[in-house]
Design an enzyme around this catalytic site. Structure first.
Site, PDB file in Angstrom:
ATOM      1  N   ALA A  63      22.798 -34.365  -7.900  1.00  0.00           N
ATOM      2  CA  ALA A  63      22.598 -34.712  -7.266  1.00  0.00           C
ATOM      3  C   ALA A  63      22.227 -36.301  -7.460  1.00  0.00           C
ATOM      4  CB  ALA A  63      21.683 -34.454  -5.380  1.00  0.00           C
ATOM      5  N   GLY A 109      23.096 -30.016  -7.772  1.00  0.00           N
ATOM      6  CA  GLY A 109      23.935 -29.479  -7.220  1.00  0.00           C
ATOM      7  C   GLY A 109      25.558 -29.555  -7.992  1.00  0.00           C
ATOM      8  N   GLU A 112      26.571 -26.513  -7.912  1.00  0.00           N
ATOM      9  CA  GLU A 112      26.746 -25.936  -5.854  1.00  0.00           C
ATOM     10  C   GLU A 112      28.520 -26.184  -5.963  1.00  0.00           C
ATOM     11  OE1 GLU A 112      22.949 -26.172  -3.547  1.00  0.00           O
ATOM     12  OE2 GLU A 112      23.144 -28.371  -4.766  1.00  0.00           O
ATOM     13  N   GLU A 132      15.474 -27.487  -9.505  1.00  0.00           N
ATOM     14  CA  GLU A 132      15.399 -28.181  -8.451  1.00  0.00           C
ATOM     15  C   GLU A 132      14.609 -28.198  -8.743  1.00  0.00           C
ATOM     16  OE1 GLU A 132      19.494 -28.292  -7.078  1.00  0.00           O
ATOM     17  OE2 GLU A 132      18.336 -26.473  -8.304  1.00  0.00           O
TER      18      GLU A 132
HETATM   19  N1  T1G Z   1      19.543 -38.506 -10.800  1.00  0.00           N
HETATM   20  C1  T1G Z   1      19.798 -39.745 -11.099  1.00  0.00           C
HETATM   21  N2  T1G Z   1      19.645 -40.070 -12.629  1.00  0.00           N
HETATM   22  C2  T1G Z   1      19.751 -39.157 -13.126  1.00  0.00           C
HETATM   23  C3  T1G Z   1      19.977 -37.968 -12.865  1.00  0.00           C
HETATM   24  C4  T1G Z   1      20.435 -37.876 -11.739  1.00  0.00           C
HETATM   25  N3  T1G Z   1      20.091 -35.942 -11.547  1.00  0.00           N
HETATM   26  N4  T1G Z   1      20.240 -37.012 -13.831  1.00  0.00           N
HETATM   27  C5  T1G Z   1      19.820 -38.081 -15.120  1.00  0.00           C
HETATM   28  N5  T1G Z   1      19.874 -39.024 -14.387  1.00  0.00           N
HETATM   29  C6  T1G Z   1      19.971 -40.612 -15.204  1.00  0.00           C
HETATM   30  C7  T1G Z   1      18.301 -40.705 -15.772  1.00  0.00           C
HETATM   31  O1  T1G Z   1      17.413 -40.932 -15.354  1.00  0.00           O
HETATM   32  C8  T1G Z   1      19.026 -41.406 -17.308  1.00  0.00           C
HETATM   33  O2  T1G Z   1      18.745 -43.349 -17.131  1.00  0.00           O
HETATM   34  C9  T1G Z   1      19.979 -41.331 -17.429  1.00  0.00           C
HETATM   35  O3  T1G Z   1      20.872 -40.563 -16.516  1.00  0.00           O
HETATM   36  C10 T1G Z   1      20.158 -39.705 -18.640  1.00  0.00           C
HETATM   37  O4  T1G Z   1      19.861 -38.760 -18.575  1.00  0.00           O
HETATM   38  C11 T1G Z   1      21.976 -31.329  -4.270  1.00  0.00           C
HETATM   39  C12 T1G Z   1      19.069 -31.243  -4.553  1.00  0.00           C
HETATM   40  C13 T1G Z   1      21.289 -34.599 -17.056  1.00  0.00           C
HETATM   41  C14 T1G Z   1      19.631 -32.519 -19.240  1.00  0.00           C
HETATM   42  O5  T1G Z   1      17.373 -32.362 -12.125  1.00  0.00           O
HETATM   43  O6  T1G Z   1      18.265 -33.107 -17.148  1.00  0.00           O
HETATM   44  O7  T1G Z   1      21.574 -31.442  -7.786  1.00  0.00           O
HETATM   45  O8  T1G Z   1      16.787 -43.717 -17.797  1.00  0.00           O
HETATM   46  O9  T1G Z   1      18.336 -39.582 -20.641  1.00  0.00           O
HETATM   47  O10 T1G Z   1      18.156 -36.957 -22.081  1.00  0.00           O
HETATM   48  O11 T1G Z   1      21.075 -28.937  -4.124  1.00  0.00           O
HETATM   49  O12 T1G Z   1      18.793 -35.637 -17.370  1.00  0.00           O
HETATM   50  O13 T1G Z   1      19.147 -44.065 -19.130  1.00  0.00           O
HETATM   51  O14 T1G Z   1      18.430 -45.139 -16.254  1.00  0.00           O
HETATM   52  O15 T1G Z   1      17.312 -37.584 -19.582  1.00  0.00           O
HETATM   53  O16 T1G Z   1      20.550 -36.238 -22.291  1.00  0.00           O
HETATM   54  C15 T1G Z   1      19.310 -31.804 -10.390  1.00  0.00           C
HETATM   55  C16 T1G Z   1      18.427 -34.253 -14.276  1.00  0.00           C
HETATM   56  C17 T1G Z   1      18.812 -33.124  -8.915  1.00  0.00           C
HETATM   57  C18 T1G Z   1      18.833 -32.464 -13.615  1.00  0.00           C
HETATM   58  C19 T1G Z   1      20.649 -35.102 -19.399  1.00  0.00           C
HETATM   59  N6  T1G Z   1      19.847 -32.052 -11.378  1.00  0.00           N
HETATM   60  N7  T1G Z   1      18.738 -34.168 -15.456  1.00  0.00           N
HETATM   61  O17 T1G Z   1      19.441 -35.192 -20.271  1.00  0.00           O
HETATM   62  O18 T1G Z   1      19.276 -38.196 -20.412  1.00  0.00           O
HETATM   63  S1  T1G Z   1      18.790 -32.121  -7.983  1.00  0.00           S
HETATM   64  C20 T1G Z   1      18.555 -32.556 -12.396  1.00  0.00           C
HETATM   65  C21 T1G Z   1      18.686 -34.116 -16.088  1.00  0.00           C
HETATM   66  C22 T1G Z   1      20.054 -31.290  -6.766  1.00  0.00           C
HETATM   67  C23 T1G Z   1      20.887 -30.825  -5.608  1.00  0.00           C
HETATM   68  C24 T1G Z   1      19.853 -31.121  -5.659  1.00  0.00           C
HETATM   69  C25 T1G Z   1      18.975 -34.431 -17.577  1.00  0.00           C
HETATM   70  C26 T1G Z   1      20.306 -34.003 -18.352  1.00  0.00           C
HETATM   71  P1  T1G Z   1      18.441 -44.028 -17.208  1.00  0.00           P
HETATM   72  P2  T1G Z   1      18.755 -38.658 -19.338  1.00  0.00           P
HETATM   73  P3  T1G Z   1      19.429 -35.891 -21.411  1.00  0.00           P
END
Ligand code: T1G
Length: 712
Positions: A63, A109, A112, A132
């Site tokens: 998400a 998500g 999911e 999460e």
């Molecule tokens: N939401 C918004 N922005 C995100 C994002 C996300 N989930 N993931 C990454 N970004 C942005 C980040 O801020 C950066 O922005 C750019 O993308 C590149 O990321 C419904 C409730 C995927 C392994 O926890 O672990 O789903 O700085 O620098 O090193 O049940 O990003 O360029 O402006 O980290 O290649 C769960 C979070 C959400 C994964 C890639 N998901 N992301 O790593 O790039 S909660 C996560 C990561 C959810 C559901 C629930 C990593 C990555 P900017 P980056 P990277």
């Protein structure tokens, strides 16, 4: 509005390509676009099935985390997750096979959505996960109900409470994926759809039954997980909530379990813990953005490195380079000192092998990248040198002058100084544009923080190179200005000042340490200093005193210097603030001698001793950090409050679920922080002057992060 899901038909298969760069994060618009695309595929007579695939480098990374800050009430959270649950039920109820084709990451998500599809195929390099809890939340789109049905409760518990992604081959073994291909994911997915369509096979994950035996085993695993979490996850609630949700999957029908998940998820989303962890997620990514250094600033390639000084820090820094695959020269003044440094390195690696964290082969390969030397031979071919000699300005200046003579003009000259003026070292080198601070934290091969100190003449390329290098070394690089103690140690001086003064006023070493540990730090100020060495701090204080300076304004406690005079340097000498079972030993006991020394010091300062509350200890120390942090910000030595938070979380173990000292101050409320500073000024003296930024923000009713703050 860019197309978020492209719709293309090949071989009677609709390819639904999710396209929301950079990581296909699920915004409300993307959720809807997926919903519409699947509905279109179901209705499309030219189509027998569908493939959901990601554009760019990854499948869906979850998400959009920014969304959570827009949800202000439980009702809003419940409404949002109910909509997502209903949407995923529509995917699951599609009457044609729907295959998720995964490359890069399917996280949160993203997984999911994939589990609501009927089948999942991935390339061998892909990863899937439910991270999460690292954001203080739980899977909120059915993950806690569908994952245990695919993988069993034990795997689901491990994935959801730890947050670590698993590899595609492991996910296949666990039953999360149906197929893994080496390459050509698209072709593999289309073939899988056609195979399933030919037999009219649809498998809804929600229909996978959990047998009573599996449920019983799962419930036992839940209990075991709760017990393990009891000690491990101090202060963070989310891991416990995820166990509750998985337990619901084992005991309730799918829809009832899903409702339970939504309830638990809503509580987590609104928690301060999650707000803090979400803040850190973005703050950690923000630190590498330097306003006046564009993304395309040229970065030097680092192929070979050198470290001058093989003491505790130098040895750890050499290991850091070797661990990252970069050959490194390690120079010392003589063979004896060199042998001591190499012995430290060998001992560290051998303990990693003993703990099974490294194979003997890897040890041999890695240590071979470190070349011990007592000369500057070979320095003319390195791309970066890190100076890690004794914390003495004259010695460091001499070293920088020498380095300028033995290295190439474009070589980066970095100092591991933790306090000294980088501008002076730059002048001594005669190549100021190439000089920068690379301040590592002890143990350098373990601690993730790298404080990158930008001096007056440091070039933008040198800063950009350092940030890229930090990532390559597995460090979090934070750029700070060149003031005394930079950001980390400058603020730490105020943290330690309060710890010493609280000791003189009547607190005890174990009490003060316990109060900070219960607050969430891994170790208290005195335990930390016994690890780092009381002598390190005292020598810096003595050096400063010779310059007529002090580390922190206000009364200087004499207690640490008395311990130094007694040769009590901490763990390494078997005694410091605590007594240890042996020099280098870890088992410690409180020492009443400290209270005697503190009592005498208090008497000399005319301080009346009395009982101290744990809450006052935490308040004094966190307020000192926030007030000095405000000064650091307004003086421009830190670019953002988030940079300070990242420094304290990674450098000193400030509890992540409190967000760091600046974010924490905002949760307490700056009006409260200011009121405390004013109270302490009354009680203790003028050295507790409030930072002008703190006063200004309170007057404007704002926090360090700009949000509105209620008055005290
Ligand atoms: N939401 C918004 N922005 C995100 C994002 C996300 N989930 N993931 C990454 N970004 C942005 C980040 O801020 C950066 O922005 C750019 O993308 C590149 O990321 C419904 C409730 C995927 C392994 O926890 O672990 O789903 O700085 O620098 O090193 O049940 O990003 O360029 O402006 O980290 O290649 C769960 C979070 C959400 C994964 C890639 N998901 N992301 O790593 O790039 S909660 C996560 C990561 C959810 C559901 C629930 C990593 C990555 P900017 P980056 P990277």
């Amino acid at each position: 509005m860019p197309t978020l899901v492209h719709y293309d038909v090949t071989d009677r298969v609709a390819l639904l390509t999710v396209d929301n760069p950079p990581v296909n994060a699920l915004t409300p618009a993307l959720w809807n676009a997926i919903d519409e695309a699947v509905a279109r595929g179901v209705a499309d007579e030219a189509v027998d099935g569908m493939v959901l695939i990601g554009a760019g480098s990854t499948f869906i990374a979850g998400a959009d985390i920014k969304i959570f800050d827009t949800l202000r009430s439980r009702e809003q959270c419940l409404e949002r997750s109910a909509a997502n649950h209903a949407l995923l039920a529509r995917l699951e109820n599609a009457t044609k096979p729907l295959v998720a084709a995964i490359h890069g990451n399917a996280l949160g998500g993203g997984l999911e959505v994939a589990m609501a599809c009927h089948f999942r195929i991935a390339v061998v390099s892909a990863h899937v996960g439910q991270p999460e809890v690292l954001l203080g939340i739980i899977p909120g789109a059915g993950g806690t109900q569908r994952l245990p049905r695919l993988s069993g409760a034990a795997v689901a518990l491990e994935m959801c409470t730890g947050g670590k992604p698993v590899s595609a081959p492991d996910a296949l073994r666990a039953g999360i994926l149906d197929q893994v291909v080496d390459d050509d994911l698209r072709a593999g997915a289309i073939a899988l759809v056609n195979t399933r369509a030919a037999t009219g096979q649809i498998r809804r994950t929600r229909d996978i039954a959990i047998t009573p035996t599996e449920a019983a085993a799962g419930l036992a695993a839940c209990e075991k997980t709760r017990a393990a979490l009891g000690t491990a996850s101090r202060g963070s609630r989310a891991p416990f909530a995820v166990v509750d949700a998985i337990e619901a999957a084992l005991t309730l029908p799918f829809d009832a379990g899903s409702a339970r998940e939504r309830e638990l998820s809503a509580d987590c989303i609104l928690s301060t813990e999650s707000k803090a962890l979400r803040h850190l997620f973005f703050a950690e990514r923000e630190v590498s953005k330097i306003p006046d250094i564009p993304k395309d600033t040229p970065v030097a390639e680092i192929r070979r490195a050198a470290v001058v000084g093989a003491g505790t820090m130098g040895a750890g820094i050499a290991m850091t380079y070797a661990n990252a695959g970069i050959p490194v020269l390690l120079k010392e003044v003589d063979e004896a000192a060199l042998e001591r440094g190499m012995a430290t390195i060998r001992r560290n690696y051998e303990s990693s092998v003993a703990k099974g964290r490294m194979t003997p082969d890897a040890l041999a390969r890695t240590i071979a990248r470190i070349t011990p030397t007592t000369s500057y031979d070979g320095f003319d071919s390195v791309d970066v040198v890190v100076e890690a000699v004794f914390e003495n300005m004259d010695l460091k200046k001499a070293t920088f002058a020498e380095l300028a003579g033995v290295t190439r003009a474009e070589c980066l000259l970095a100092s591991n100084s933790s306090t000294l003026d980088i501008d002076e070292l730059a002048t001594a080198s005669g190549r100021p544009a190439q000089v920068i601070g690379h301040h590592y934290f002890s143990p350098a091969n373990v601690m993730k923080l790298l404080e990158i100190v930008r001096a007056r003449a440091t070039s933008k390329e040198a800063v950009a190179t350092s940030l890229t290098l930090a990532k390559r070394l597995g460090k979090v690089g934070v750029v700070v200005g060149n003031c005394f103690g930079f950001v980390a140690n400058r603020m730490l001086a105020y943290y330690m000042r309060e710890a010493y003064l609280l000791l003189e006023e009547g607190g005890t070493v174990p009490q003060i340490d316990r109060a900070l540990v219960e607050f969430g730090f891994p170790v208290g100020p005195f335990g930390m200093q016994d690890i780092a060495g009381i002598d390190v701090g005292t020598r810096i204080r003595q050096y400063l005193a010779s310059l007529g300076k002090t580390r922190a304004e206000g009364p200087q406690s004499e207690v640490p210097d008395e311990l130094f005079a007694l040769g009590r340097y901490g763990q390494k000498t078997g005694a410091g603030w605590y007594k240890y079972d042996a020099p280098g030993g870890r088992a410690r006991t409180p020492d009443p001698l400290i209270d005697e020394i503190a009592t005498r010091a208090a008497a000399r300062r005319g301080v009346t001793r009395g009982p101290i509350e744990d809450a006052d200890i935490v308040a004094r120390i966190t307020t000192a950090l926030a007030n000095e942090g405000a000064r650091v910000l307004e003086e421009g030595y830190a670019l953002r409050p988030g940079d300070i938070d990242v420094i304290y979380v990674y450098g000193f173990g400030f509890p992540r679920w409190r967000g760091g000292p600046m974010f924490y101050a905002d949760t307490v409320g700056l009006p409260v922080i200011l009121a405390r500073v004013r109270e302490y000024r009354e009680r203790f003296g003028d050295y507790w002057r409030p930072a002008p930024l703190l006063e200004r923000l309170v007057a404007e009713g704002r926090g360090f992060y700009g949000q509105a703050q209620r008055s005290a």
